[in-house]
Enzyme design. Structure first.
Site, PDB file in Angstrom:
ATOM      1  N   ASP A   1       1.985  -7.840  -0.630  1.00  0.00           N
ATOM      2  CA  ASP A   1       2.506  -7.155  -1.659  1.00  0.00           C
ATOM      3  C   ASP A   1       3.703  -7.101  -1.601  1.00  0.00           C
ATOM      4  O   ASP A   1       4.500  -6.278  -0.875  1.00  0.00           O
ATOM      5  CB  ASP A   1       1.904  -5.584  -2.007  1.00  0.00           C
ATOM      6  CG  ASP A   1       2.263  -5.013  -3.067  1.00  0.00           C
ATOM      7  OD1 ASP A   1       1.489  -4.963  -4.317  1.00  0.00           O
ATOM      8  OD2 ASP A   1       3.194  -4.291  -2.826  1.00  0.00           O
TER       9      ASP A   1
ATOM     10  N   LYS B   1       6.106  -7.707  -8.525  1.00  0.00           N
ATOM     11  CA  LYS B   1       5.977  -6.873  -9.812  1.00  0.00           C
ATOM     12  C   LYS B   1       7.248  -7.058 -10.251  1.00  0.00           C
ATOM     13  O   LYS B   1       8.542  -7.219  -9.805  1.00  0.00           O
ATOM     14  CB  LYS B   1       6.011  -5.408  -9.074  1.00  0.00           C
ATOM     15  CG  LYS B   1       4.913  -5.266  -8.199  1.00  0.00           C
ATOM     16  CD  LYS B   1       4.697  -3.932  -7.674  1.00  0.00           C
ATOM     17  CE  LYS B   1       3.793  -3.738  -6.546  1.00  0.00           C
ATOM     18  NZ  LYS B   1       4.495  -3.926  -5.246  1.00  0.00           N
TER      19      LYS B   1
ATOM     20  N   TYR C   1      12.048  -4.976  -4.298  1.00  0.00           N
ATOM     21  CA  TYR C   1      12.171  -4.942  -2.799  1.00  0.00           C
ATOM     22  C   TYR C   1      13.164  -5.681  -2.141  1.00  0.00           C
ATOM     23  O   TYR C   1      13.404  -5.554  -0.943  1.00  0.00           O
ATOM     24  CB  TYR C   1      10.751  -4.921  -2.075  1.00  0.00           C
ATOM     25  CG  TYR C   1       9.601  -4.067  -2.619  1.00  0.00           C
ATOM     26  CD1 TYR C   1       9.900  -3.070  -3.419  1.00  0.00           C
ATOM     27  CD2 TYR C   1       8.211  -4.710  -2.364  1.00  0.00           C
ATOM     28  CE1 TYR C   1       8.772  -2.393  -3.757  1.00  0.00           C
ATOM     29  CE2 TYR C   1       7.154  -3.912  -2.586  1.00  0.00           C
ATOM     30  CZ  TYR C   1       7.565  -2.664  -3.553  1.00  0.00           C
ATOM     31  OH  TYR C   1       6.476  -1.807  -3.803  1.00  0.00           O
TER      32      TYR C   1
ATOM     33  N   HIS D   1       5.904  -2.971 -12.756  1.00  0.00           N
ATOM     34  CA  HIS D   1       5.947  -2.071 -11.775  1.00  0.00           C
ATOM     35  C   HIS D   1       5.824  -0.818 -12.325  1.00  0.00           C
ATOM     36  O   HIS D   1       5.497   0.295 -11.608  1.00  0.00           O
ATOM     37  CB  HIS D   1       7.419  -2.278 -11.097  1.00  0.00           C
ATOM     38  CG  HIS D   1       7.236  -1.685  -9.740  1.00  0.00           C
ATOM     39  ND1 HIS D   1       8.107  -2.474  -8.642  1.00  0.00           N
ATOM     40  CD2 HIS D   1       6.819  -0.760  -9.027  1.00  0.00           C
ATOM     41  CE1 HIS D   1       7.981  -1.988  -7.565  1.00  0.00           C
ATOM     42  NE2 HIS D   1       7.165  -0.965  -7.813  1.00  0.00           N
TER      43      HIS D   1
HETATM   44  N1  LIG Z   1       3.693  -0.018  -7.392  1.00  0.00           N
HETATM   45  C1  LIG Z   1       4.496   0.902  -6.701  1.00  0.00           C
HETATM   46  O1  LIG Z   1       5.295   1.692  -7.556  1.00  0.00           O
HETATM   47  C2  LIG Z   1       4.657   1.231  -5.222  1.00  0.00           C
HETATM   48  C3  LIG Z   1       5.439   2.389  -4.764  1.00  0.00           C
HETATM   49  C4  LIG Z   1       5.296   2.582  -3.347  1.00  0.00           C
HETATM   50  C5  LIG Z   1       4.637   1.551  -2.720  1.00  0.00           C
HETATM   51  N2  LIG Z   1       4.151   0.483  -3.233  1.00  0.00           N
HETATM   52  C6  LIG Z   1       3.361  -0.769  -2.134  1.00  0.00           C
HETATM   53  O2  LIG Z   1       2.389  -0.091  -1.226  1.00  0.00           O
HETATM   54  C7  LIG Z   1       3.003  -0.228   0.025  1.00  0.00           C
HETATM   55  C8  LIG Z   1       2.124   0.702   0.743  1.00  0.00           C
HETATM   56  O3  LIG Z   1       3.118   1.915   0.591  1.00  0.00           O
HETATM   57  P1  LIG Z   1       4.409   2.683   1.310  1.00  0.00           P
HETATM   58  O4  LIG Z   1       4.988   1.541   2.196  1.00  0.00           O
HETATM   59  O5  LIG Z   1       4.978   3.486   0.178  1.00  0.00           O
HETATM   60  O6  LIG Z   1       3.650   3.662   2.512  1.00  0.00           O
HETATM   61  P2  LIG Z   1       2.327   3.684   3.405  1.00  0.00           P
HETATM   62  O7  LIG Z   1       1.906   2.380   3.723  1.00  0.00           O
HETATM   63  O8  LIG Z   1       1.468   4.905   3.056  1.00  0.00           O
HETATM   64  O9  LIG Z   1       3.095   4.274   4.724  1.00  0.00           O
HETATM   65  C9  LIG Z   1       4.041   3.448   5.509  1.00  0.00           C
HETATM   66  C10 LIG Z   1       4.725   4.306   6.522  1.00  0.00           C
HETATM   67  O10 LIG Z   1       3.676   4.573   7.277  1.00  0.00           O
HETATM   68  C11 LIG Z   1       4.067   4.254   8.738  1.00  0.00           C
HETATM   69  N3  LIG Z   1       2.738   3.578   9.458  1.00  0.00           N
HETATM   70  C12 LIG Z   1       2.109   2.614   9.204  1.00  0.00           C
HETATM   71  N4  LIG Z   1       0.774   2.261   9.771  1.00  0.00           N
HETATM   72  C13 LIG Z   1       1.003   3.363  10.490  1.00  0.00           C
HETATM   73  C14 LIG Z   1       0.055   3.861  11.636  1.00  0.00           C
HETATM   74  N5  LIG Z   1      -1.085   3.039  12.053  1.00  0.00           N
HETATM   75  N6  LIG Z   1       0.220   4.712  12.397  1.00  0.00           N
HETATM   76  C15 LIG Z   1       1.398   5.744  11.921  1.00  0.00           C
HETATM   77  N7  LIG Z   1       2.167   5.443  11.126  1.00  0.00           N
HETATM   78  C16 LIG Z   1       2.162   4.350  10.366  1.00  0.00           C
HETATM   79  C17 LIG Z   1       5.154   3.255   8.456  1.00  0.00           C
HETATM   80  O11 LIG Z   1       6.161   3.192   9.579  1.00  0.00           O
HETATM   81  P3  LIG Z   1       6.259   1.740  10.341  1.00  0.00           P
HETATM   82  O12 LIG Z   1       6.732   0.767   9.646  1.00  0.00           O
HETATM   83  O13 LIG Z   1       7.349   2.219  11.439  1.00  0.00           O
HETATM   84  O14 LIG Z   1       4.991   1.385  11.100  1.00  0.00           O
HETATM   85  C18 LIG Z   1       5.934   3.622   7.409  1.00  0.00           C
HETATM   86  O15 LIG Z   1       6.768   4.516   7.546  1.00  0.00           O
HETATM   87  C19 LIG Z   1       4.612  -0.587   0.080  1.00  0.00           C
HETATM   88  O16 LIG Z   1       4.939  -1.315   1.273  1.00  0.00           O
HETATM   89  C20 LIG Z   1       4.387  -1.358  -1.193  1.00  0.00           C
HETATM   90  O17 LIG Z   1       4.079  -2.809  -1.056  1.00  0.00           O
HETATM   91  C21 LIG Z   1       4.168   0.163  -4.499  1.00  0.00           C
END
Ligand SMILES: NC(=O)c1ccc[n+]([C@@H]2O[C@H](COP(=O)([O-])OP(=O)(O)OC[C@H]3O[C@@H](n4cnc5c(N)ncnc54)[C@H](OP(=O)(O)O)[C@@H]3O)[C@@H](O)[C@H]2O)c1
Length: 292
Positions: A45, A75, A50, A108
């Site tokens: 994704d 997106k 980004y 998005h």
């Molecule tokens: N459509 C939208 O508006 C939108 C908005 C937000 C996000 N997204 C998409 O969704 C994806 C995921 O959401 P997100 O990046 O916001 O947050 P997330 O996946 O909920 O959390 C990522 C965070 O968790 C940590 N983490 C990951 N695996 C872990 C584990 N096993 N144990 C402990 N900590 C862990 C990561 O740190 P480290 O990197 O240090 O491991 C990072 O700080 C995004 O990357 C993006 O592709 C879309």
């Protein structure tokens, strides 16, 4: 093991994908995506916003995995909304990623006044084969109803913030009923809730991490889920999902964690929605004035 959901156009999307927001462009994104593909993820994704579509594309090309096996999502950034801008920006995304097509492209955010024409632009790109499926992100039930009324097209996917702490049951039910696949972003609450004692207690019972429980909860609800990590150990851990099941009693407990907790924008907040939207509309009208 890489189970897939079938979208309303028959295309298959791997339930467990890899998120790339906040991975910096260049080596960080490239290394993380290459590693994710090595450990078995087949769904990546990214987004125009980004700034790492090129690195995602490079990692996909250099992975030695055939293109058809990898589901690549991007997106339209809110600054690229509008019919012509959307078309132009998707062409740019394809060029940056050096891809012939994206498997899925999403709007998005439900930018006011521009979301319908932007979606029609995605539909055109879909009909040309440049996008294998199209959908939306951060859409509420109201936005989805308007979209279907205006375009007659049911989006394949709605990607929204979703976790036990933001359990949007009504939206989930609505999407299921309409054949729209729900996708959970920020499924790990961006790390904020990973030490919540009631979650830790469940994780200990299964000898799993709290992150693994949050991901598995989405999978057992048949929600596509895209955790992000920059760390190889955690990238691997987040994919080790297929050797356990959460019992119904614990699924019920997790279902009850909801506290409407959000990290990201809230599309239900009309003020936020109009602030974002007005910014884009101003930018577009400046562009048009310059072209006159
Ligand atoms: N459509 C939208 O508006 C939108 C908005 C937000 C996000 N997204 C998409 O969704 C994806 C995921 O959401 P997100 O990046 O916001 O947050 P997330 O996946 O909920 O959390 C990522 C965070 O968790 C940590 N983490 C990951 N695996 C872990 C584990 N096993 N144990 C402990 N900590 C862990 C990561 O740190 P480290 O990197 O240090 O491991 C990072 O700080 C995004 O990357 C993006 O592709 C879309």
């Amino acid at each position: 093991m890489n189970p897939t959901a079938t979208l309303n156009n028959s295309l298959k999307i791997p339930y467990l994908g890899f998120g790339t927001w906040k991975l910096s462009s260049g080596k960080e994104t490239y290394d993380a995506v290459r590693y994710a593909l090595d450990v078995g993820y087949r769904h990546i994704d990214t987004a125009q916003f980004y700034g790492n579509e090129a690195d995602v594309g490079k990692a996909v090309h250099e992975s030695n995995i055939s293109r058809e096996e990898i589901f690549v999502v991007s997106k339209v950034a809110i600054s690229n909304f509008g019919y012509e801008q959307t078309i132009k920006s998707v062409e740019e995304s394809l060029n940056k990623a050096k891809l012939d097509y994206f498997d899925l492209f999403l709007l998005h955010f439900p930018v006011q006044q521009l979301r319908i024409e932007s979606y029609k632009a995605l539909e055109k790109l879909h009909s040309e084969g440049k996008l294998r499926s199209i959908g939306v992100s951060n859409f509420t039930i109201e936005h989805l109803e308007e979209l279907v009324d205006e375009t007659g097209i049911i989006p394949a996917v709605n990607q929204v913030e979703f976790s036990p702490y933001l359990n949007q049951k009504e939206l989930h039910e609505y999407c299921k009923e309409k054949g729209i696949q729900l996708e959970a972003y920020s499924p790990l609450t961006q790390g904020v809730k990973l030490n919540d004692p009631k979650l830790t207690k469940i994780a200990e019972k299964y000898n799993k991490s709290t992150a693994q429980i949050l991901i598995k909860w989405c999978l057992q609800h048949e929600i596509v889920v895209i955790p992000k990590s920059s760390n190889p150990e955690r990238i691997k851990q987040n994919f080790q999902m297929f050797d356990f099941e959460i019992l119904q009693e614990d699924m019920n407990a997790l279902d009850g964690f909801n506290e409407n907790f959000r990290n990201s924008w809230n599309p239900e907040d009309k003020k936020q929605l109009s602030t974002f939207s007005n910014g884009v509309i101003r930018k577009l009208s400046k562009l048009k004035t310059r072209m006159l």
